[in-house]
Design a protein around this motif. Structure first.
Motif, PDB file in Angstrom:
ATOM      1  N   SER A  51       0.846  -1.388   0.063  1.00  0.00           N
ATOM      2  CA  SER A  51       0.072  -0.026   0.059  1.00  0.00           C
ATOM      3  C   SER A  51       0.934   1.140   0.162  1.00  0.00           C
ATOM      4  CB  SER A  51      -0.944   0.031   1.301  1.00  0.00           C
ATOM      5  OG  SER A  51      -1.511   1.174   1.313  1.00  0.00           O
ATOM      6  N   LYS A  52       0.424   2.237  -0.605  1.00  0.00           N
ATOM      7  CA  LYS A  52       1.024   3.538  -0.694  1.00  0.00           C
ATOM      8  C   LYS A  52       1.620   4.257   0.352  1.00  0.00           C
ATOM      9  CE  LYS A  52       0.748   8.108  -3.060  1.00  0.00           C
ATOM     10  NZ  LYS A  52       0.748   8.676  -1.568  1.00  0.00           N
ATOM     11  N   GLU A  79      -8.354  11.052 -12.093  1.00  0.00           N
ATOM     12  CA  GLU A  79      -7.453  11.269 -10.611  1.00  0.00           C
ATOM     13  C   GLU A  79      -8.354  11.690  -9.623  1.00  0.00           C
ATOM     14  OE1 GLU A  79      -3.699  13.827  -9.174  1.00  0.00           O
ATOM     15  OE2 GLU A  79      -4.089  13.406 -11.342  1.00  0.00           O
ATOM     16  N   ASP A  83     -13.315   7.238  -4.400  1.00  0.00           N
ATOM     17  CA  ASP A  83     -12.599   6.286  -3.746  1.00  0.00           C
ATOM     18  C   ASP A  83     -11.029   6.549  -3.179  1.00  0.00           C
ATOM     19  OD1 ASP A  83     -14.803   4.607  -3.832  1.00  0.00           O
ATOM     20  OD2 ASP A  83     -14.060   3.520  -5.733  1.00  0.00           O
ATOM     21  N   ASP A  84     -10.371   7.334  -4.252  1.00  0.00           N
ATOM     22  CA  ASP A  84      -9.025   7.447  -3.953  1.00  0.00           C
ATOM     23  C   ASP A  84      -9.124   8.930  -2.989  1.00  0.00           C
ATOM     24  OD1 ASP A  84      -7.887   5.524  -5.474  1.00  0.00           O
ATOM     25  OD2 ASP A  84      -7.600   6.944  -7.074  1.00  0.00           O
ATOM     26  N   THR A 281      -1.983  11.946  -0.644  1.00  0.00           N
ATOM     27  CA  THR A 281      -2.852  11.844  -1.657  1.00  0.00           C
ATOM     28  C   THR A 281      -2.646  10.341  -2.104  1.00  0.00           C
ATOM     29  OG1 THR A 281      -2.683  14.120  -2.275  1.00  0.00           O
ATOM     30  CG2 THR A 281      -3.388  12.678  -3.922  1.00  0.00           C
ATOM     31  N   THR A 282      -3.699   9.607  -2.602  1.00  0.00           N
ATOM     32  CA  THR A 282      -3.825   8.288  -3.325  1.00  0.00           C
ATOM     33  C   THR A 282      -3.731   8.327  -4.728  1.00  0.00           C
ATOM     34  OG1 THR A 282      -4.884   7.147  -1.424  1.00  0.00           O
ATOM     35  CG2 THR A 282      -4.891   5.959  -3.513  1.00  0.00           C
ATOM     36  N   LYS A 283      -2.482   7.967  -5.449  1.00  0.00           N
ATOM     37  CA  LYS A 283      -2.520   8.009  -6.848  1.00  0.00           C
ATOM     38  C   LYS A 283      -2.908   6.662  -7.248  1.00  0.00           C
ATOM     39  CE  LYS A 283      -0.515  12.299  -6.858  1.00  0.00           C
ATOM     40  NZ  LYS A 283      -1.156  13.415  -7.646  1.00  0.00           N
ATOM     41  N   LYS A 284      -3.464   6.742  -8.621  1.00  0.00           N
ATOM     42  CA  LYS A 284      -3.561   5.438  -9.559  1.00  0.00           C
ATOM     43  C   LYS A 284      -2.461   5.013  -9.742  1.00  0.00           C
ATOM     44  CE  LYS A 284      -8.331   6.268 -11.230  1.00  0.00           C
ATOM     45  NZ  LYS A 284      -8.986   5.105 -10.682  1.00  0.00           N
TER      46      LYS A 284
END
Length: 315
Positions: A51-52, A79, A83-84, A281-284
């Motif tokens: 996980s990031k 982006e 969800d993110d 920040t969650t990145k794809k």
């Protein structure tokens, strides 16, 4: 040459052609096996990737300001998807050493559904972590669905030149029935259901259908207004234009109560008493698009081989 000799030549050519076809088939078989192996290997790598936000860099961070970014159009496949954004906010709030959370926004808005998901998640996270404030910082643009999200924050900061607001709902469309009649184009749309072709640009919109769509837009607009009023409370000034769909400069937004003051993420750093920032920040994953495209390509290849039709669509 005798007839018997010619027959042997013909037989030899047929045998060699068969052998050549078998070789080609084997080569293509090897190619498809390699592609399948690569496809499976990529999926395994994706699944096994850590996980990031579990890396040692964040785990070892000292006291810091947690930052989650919202950039660009808000949509399920962009982006800036719910969800993110929610995943980043969850990590930011639950991080032991984060003193506060900043939602850094530069977005024209987008999906009301995605925006509402984030709005609800923010309010829930604030209730679960009452000692950890969430600030929204609007840079260039925080309009429509982006402001929907921001209104759930404890405080909103803007630049005097930011563009803020656009509290409204829009459904765009056009009609070309007059043009198609002039150039001899016949609309052959067929439906099961009286209103299945509602908003068809090739046909006129009936008063009944127009009223139905307007009611939908009014309902979503009221949901937007209720959310903003709930988030901003008594800070909003009495002005009917606030909810008209107009947008404002940051300076006007502060005067109208849509924002609390001027500032950036650095301003929030000073407010909470730490110079350090950590981006949650969650990145794809860049491999996601590759896998999706590879899967689609393989599916199209198989469909082409099987000659599958795709003329009838239910939508």
């Amino acid at each position: 040459m005798s007839d018997n000799g010619r027959e042997w030549q013909i037989l030899e050519k047929a045998v060699m052609a068969s052998v050549d076809e078998q070789r080609k088939a084997r080569r293509w078989g090897i190619v498809f096996k390699i592609l399948t192996f690569i496809y499976i290997l990529v999926i395994i790598i994706m699944v096994s990737s850590p996980s990031k936000h579990k890396g040692s860099a964040i785990d070892s961070s000292g006291t810091h300001l947690a930052v989650v970014e919202v950039n660009g159009e808000i949509a399920d496949d962009s982006e800036a998807n719910a969800d993110d954004i929610i995943a980043g906010l969850n990590d930011a709030f639950t991080a032991t050493n984060s003193k506060a959370v900043v939602l850094r926004i530069n977005s024209p808005g987008g999906s009301p559904v995605q925006s509402a998901y984030v709005y609800d998640a923010i309010r829930q996270l604030r209730a679960e972590h009452p000692n950890k404030k969430l600030y929204a910082v609007i840079t260039d643009l925080g309009a429509s669905g982006a402001y929907y999200m921001a209104s759930a924050a404890d405080q909103i900061y803007v630049s005097p030149a930011s563009l803020v607001g656009s509290i409204g709902v829009i459904m765009q469309g056009f009609g070309v029935q007059g043009l198609t009649q002039k150039i001899g184009i016949e609309d052959r749309t067929m439906t099961a259901g009286n209103h299945k072709a509602i908003m068809n640009p090739m046909a006129a919109v009936s008063p009944e259908e127009k009223a139905h769509v307007q009611k939908l837009l009014d309902t979503m607009h009221q949901q937007f207004i209720t959310a903003v009023k709930q988030g901003r409370g008594q800070r909003l000034k009495e002005n009917p234009d606030i909810f008209s769909g107009l947008f404002w400069t940051g300076q006007q937004a502060v005067e109208l109560g849509l924002a609390d003051g001027f500032g950036s993420v650095k301003t929030v750093n000073k407010l909470v008493g730490t110079d350090e920032q950590v981006n949650y920040t969650t990145k794809k994953n860049p491999m996601d698009d590759f896998i999706r495209k590879l899967g689609a390509s393989m599916g199209e290849t198989i469909a082409a081989k099987l000659e599958l039709g795709n003329d009838l669509k239910v939508r």
